[in-house]
Design a protein around this motif. Structure first.
Motif: not given
Length: 117
Positions: A63-84
């Motif tokens: 994992l240290a060789r890659m980039n970490y992406i935290a859960i942002s408000p934008e990701i939260e919103d897109l997750t909601i739409v995707f699950r809907q």
């Protein structure tokens, strides 16, 4: 643009760790510096009850060789739409939303999830 091209999901990274031929073949032509992983993937990989210290170390080194992406408000919103729109588990929806938010490809062996992207 952030320079990232791919988001590797949990099953893809597990394949890499296990030396799965398909995972290794795909990843062999890719510089891990342009790859990323979701906070969800990190939690899934490191939360196995029987994970040994050595396995944890190997996972963290990869994992240290890659980039970490935290859960942002934008990701939260897109997750909601995707699950809907799609019947998927919450972790899969977060990973898909993360790739969409970053405008990068998702490397996954989950055929059902890939078909929904």
């Amino acid at each position: 643009m952030n320079g990232l091209k791919y988001l590797l999901d949990t099953n893809f990274i597990i394949g890499l760790l296990k030396g799965d031929e398909a995972s290794v073949a795909i990843a062999s032509g890719i510089n891990l510096a342009i790859c990323s992983y979701s906070a969800i993937t990190r939690m899934e990989l490191l939360s196995y009850p029987d994970l040994t210290e050595v396995e944890s170390l190997v996972i963290n080194r990869l994992l240290a060789r890659m980039n970490y992406i935290a859960i942002s408000p934008e990701i939260e919103d897109l997750t909601i739409v995707f699950r809907q729109q799609h019947k998927v588990k919450l972790p899969d929806a977060i990973i898909a939303a993360t790739a969409k938010a970053q405008k990068i490809g998702l490397l996954t062996f989950d055929k059902k999830l890939a078909a929904k992207l």
